[in-house]
Design a protein around this motif. Structure first.
Motif, mmCIF file in Angstrom:
data_model
loop_
_atom_site.group_PDB
_atom_site.id
_atom_site.type_symbol
_atom_site.label_atom_id
_atom_site.label_comp_id
_atom_site.label_asym_id
_atom_site.label_seq_id
_atom_site.Cartn_x
_atom_site.Cartn_y
_atom_site.Cartn_z
ATOM 1 N N LEU A 8 19.350 33.672 66.105
ATOM 2 C CA LEU A 8 20.483 34.598 66.083
ATOM 3 C C LEU A 8 20.417 35.485 64.846
ATOM 4 N N ARG A 9 20.140 34.878 63.711
ATOM 5 C CA ARG A 9 20.071 35.645 62.467
ATOM 6 C C ARG A 9 18.907 36.636 62.506
ATOM 7 N N ALA A 10 17.791 36.215 63.089
ATOM 8 C CA ALA A 10 16.633 37.116 63.189
ATOM 9 C C ALA A 10 16.992 38.358 64.009
ATOM 10 N N PHE A 11 17.694 38.155 65.117
ATOM 11 C CA PHE A 11 18.095 39.295 65.942
ATOM 12 C C PHE A 11 19.038 40.226 65.173
ATOM 13 N N ALA A 24 11.303 40.596 58.185
ATOM 14 C CA ALA A 24 10.603 39.356 57.820
ATOM 15 C C ALA A 24 10.784 39.055 56.334
ATOM 16 N N LYS A 25 10.773 40.097 55.512
ATOM 17 C CA LYS A 25 10.956 39.915 54.075
ATOM 18 C C LYS A 25 12.364 39.391 53.772
ATOM 19 N N ARG A 26 13.375 39.949 54.441
ATOM 20 C CA ARG A 26 14.755 39.488 54.226
ATOM 21 C C ARG A 26 14.940 38.040 54.661
ATOM 22 N N LEU A 27 14.250 37.679 55.741
ATOM 23 C CA LEU A 27 14.390 36.323 56.269
ATOM 24 C C LEU A 27 13.454 35.333 55.594
ATOM 25 N N ASN A 28 12.567 35.854 54.753
ATOM 26 C CA ASN A 28 11.588 35.021 54.049
ATOM 27 C C ASN A 28 10.694 34.255 55.029
ATOM 28 N N ILE A 29 10.258 34.942 56.082
ATOM 29 C CA ILE A 29 9.307 34.367 57.029
ATOM 30 C C ILE A 29 8.188 35.375 57.249
ATOM 31 N N ALA A 33 5.761 35.260 62.803
ATOM 32 C CA ALA A 33 6.793 34.275 63.164
ATOM 33 C C ALA A 33 8.056 34.969 63.657
ATOM 34 N N LEU A 34 8.405 36.089 63.033
ATOM 35 C CA LEU A 34 9.567 36.865 63.469
ATOM 36 C C LEU A 34 9.334 37.418 64.868
ATOM 37 N N THR A 35 8.152 37.950 65.109
ATOM 38 C CA THR A 35 7.824 38.512 66.422
ATOM 39 C C THR A 35 7.954 37.447 67.515
ATOM 40 N N LYS A 36 7.490 36.224 67.219
ATOM 41 C CA LYS A 36 7.585 35.130 68.187
ATOM 42 C C LYS A 36 9.047 34.791 68.481
ATOM 43 N N GLN A 37 9.888 34.773 67.434
ATOM 44 C CA GLN A 37 11.305 34.468 67.632
ATOM 45 C C GLN A 37 11.954 35.481 68.570
ATOM 46 N N ILE A 38 11.690 36.748 68.330
ATOM 47 C CA ILE A 38 12.319 37.796 69.140
ATOM 48 C C ILE A 38 11.793 37.747 70.577
ATOM 49 N N LYS A 39 10.489 37.532 70.732
ATOM 50 C CA LYS A 39 9.930 37.448 72.092
ATOM 51 C C LYS A 39 10.515 36.261 72.856
ATOM 52 N N ARG A 40 10.658 35.139 72.181
ATOM 53 C CA ARG A 40 11.205 33.944 72.820
ATOM 54 C C ARG A 40 12.655 34.186 73.246
ATOM 55 N N LEU A 41 13.411 34.890 72.373
ATOM 56 C CA LEU A 41 14.799 35.201 72.703
ATOM 57 C C LEU A 41 14.865 36.112 73.927
ATOM 58 N N GLU A 68 27.033 43.563 67.876
ATOM 59 C CA GLU A 68 28.267 43.209 67.184
ATOM 60 C C GLU A 68 28.716 41.790 67.501
ATOM 61 N N ARG A 69 28.543 41.425 68.787
ATOM 62 C CA ARG A 69 28.914 40.060 69.158
ATOM 63 C C ARG A 69 28.042 39.047 68.422
ATOM 64 N N SER A 70 26.783 39.379 68.249
ATOM 65 C CA SER A 70 25.850 38.476 67.555
ATOM 66 C C SER A 70 26.196 38.361 66.077
ATOM 67 N N ARG A 71 26.616 39.465 65.479
ATOM 68 C CA ARG A 71 27.046 39.417 64.075
ATOM 69 C C ARG A 71 28.232 38.466 63.916
ATOM 70 N N THR A 72 29.187 38.592 64.819
ATOM 71 C CA THR A 72 30.363 37.716 64.753
ATOM 72 C C THR A 72 29.955 36.255 64.892
ATOM 73 N N LEU A 73 29.094 35.979 65.849
ATOM 74 C CA LEU A 73 28.630 34.603 66.054
ATOM 75 C C LEU A 73 27.880 34.082 64.835
ATOM 76 N N MET A 74 27.080 34.941 64.211
ATOM 77 C CA MET A 74 26.313 34.521 63.046
ATOM 78 C C MET A 74 27.235 34.182 61.879
ATOM 79 N N TYR A 75 28.233 35.026 61.653
ATOM 80 C CA TYR A 75 29.173 34.762 60.561
ATOM 81 C C TYR A 75 29.995 33.503 60.847
ATOM 82 N N ASP A 76 30.376 33.318 62.121
ATOM 83 C CA ASP A 76 31.112 32.107 62.489
ATOM 84 C C ASP A 76 30.253 30.866 62.276
ATOM 85 N N ALA A 77 28.981 30.973 62.646
ATOM 86 C CA ALA A 77 28.079 29.834 62.478
ATOM 87 C C ALA A 77 27.873 29.508 61.004
ATOM 88 N N ALA A 78 27.748 30.562 60.181
ATOM 89 C CA ALA A 78 27.587 30.343 58.742
ATOM 90 C C ALA A 78 28.838 29.721 58.152
#
Length: 307
Positions: A8-11, A24-29, A33-41, A68-78
């Motif tokens: 979710l955070r990657a998206f 990838a730099k912001r996520l420290n990955i 690995a980032l490309t795989k996450q997005i493709k899997r999603l 926007e919905r994903s941002r809300t979910l990410m902040y809620d999860a955090a």
């Protein structure tokens, strides 16, 4: 579909950066690995979220709808993760504490102040109860921690001795001027005592000490608070026997005289159910630190158990 927080955070971050390298730099990955996450999603939801061209990344209409919905979910999860960590560290919820008149002098107020400073999100519920009632509350799960008179024989409770208390004679300065006062000298004096309904154990202790001195006190007045007892003594209504922590109340015009008898002393400990240690740990450690660092001058300190 199984969506985890990292995906979710990657998206969300990629939707903000629209660049795989910066994301990838912001996520420290790594970028792969980032490309795989997005493709899997995208495979899991059955559609593309990003349009990728040479040197350019854009959100699809589905990606725009989800951003926007994903941002809300990410902040809620955090927020949930932070809340969960605080809860497991004992920084949330409530703590129900029982106490008696002998712990009010200085120790308990200092412990409460220190605890609230370090754990502002924990609600403290304070209950003024006799030791026997506290023990029953601890066993039934109504209380989390109690300051009780020792010994405690109930199984299932962990008990740590912290203080030794003693009874003192309390008299008015204006009525008792001689240097030495013995308890038996007060046999004909009116007494003001804490009501047995407040602490029957304390009341019985005072009566037994007087009995050992050869008399039964003439109790003319009872009070529900120690401060009231001291002010009645100050006014000359009678004399009293009080715990040594009464000195901390600094009521003017009241003189305190020690009783030279082992029967006037008793031990106080912290008690909690053995299965509640994680819940009470922080408060118990604060109490232990206060007693070790600056014990009350009217109380003797016992060694602490290592937890």
């Amino acid at each position: 579909m199984s969506l985890n927080f990292d995906t979710l955070r990657a998206f969300v971050v990629l939707s903000e950066e629209l660049n795989f390298g910066r994301t990838a730099k912001r996520l420290n990955i790594s970028q792969p690995a980032l490309t795989k996450q997005i493709k899997r999603l995208e495979e899991e939801i059955g559609g593309r979220l990003f349009e990728r061209t040479t040197g350019r990344v854009e959100l699809t209409s589905a990606g725009e709808a989800l951003r926007e919905r994903s941002r809300t979910l990410m902040y809620d999860a955090a927020a949930w993760e932070s809340f969960a960590r605080q809860a497991t560290r004992g920084e949330l919820g409530s703590l129900r504490i029982g106490f008696g008149i002998a712990t009010l002098g200085d120790l308990l107020p200092r412990a409460v102040i220190a605890f609230r400073k370090n754990f502002p999100n924990v609600m403290l519920e304070m209950h003024d109860l006799a030791s026997r009632t506290q023990i029953e509350g601890l066993l039934e799960g109504i209380l989390d921690l109690g300051f009780v008179r020792l010994p405690v024989t109930a199984s299932g409770l962990e008990v740590v001795p912290i203080l030794e208390e003693e009874l003192l004679i309390a008299v008015a300065h204006t009525r008792f001027t001689k240097t030495h006062i013995r308890l038996k000298d007060l046999r004909n004096e009116p007494f003001v005592l804490i009501a047995s309904s407040i602490s029957n154990t304390f009341r019985q202790h005072t009566l037994s000490v007087c009995s050992a001195a050869g008399f039964t006190p003439n109790v003319i007045q009872e009070a529900s608070e120690l401060f009231t007892v001291l002010n009645l003594v100050r006014a000359g209504l009678g004399v009293s026997l009080v715990p040594s922590t009464a000195r901390r109340m600094r009521v003017p015009g009241v003189r305190f005289v020690p009783l030279v008898t082992p029967a006037a002393k008793w031990k106080i400990g912290m008690a909690w159910r053995k299965d509640r240690w994680q819940r009470v740990r922080s408060f118990a450690e604060i109490v232990t630190a206060i007693v070790k660092a600056a014990p009350e001058p009217d109380a003797r300190v016992f060694p602490q158990r290592k937890s």
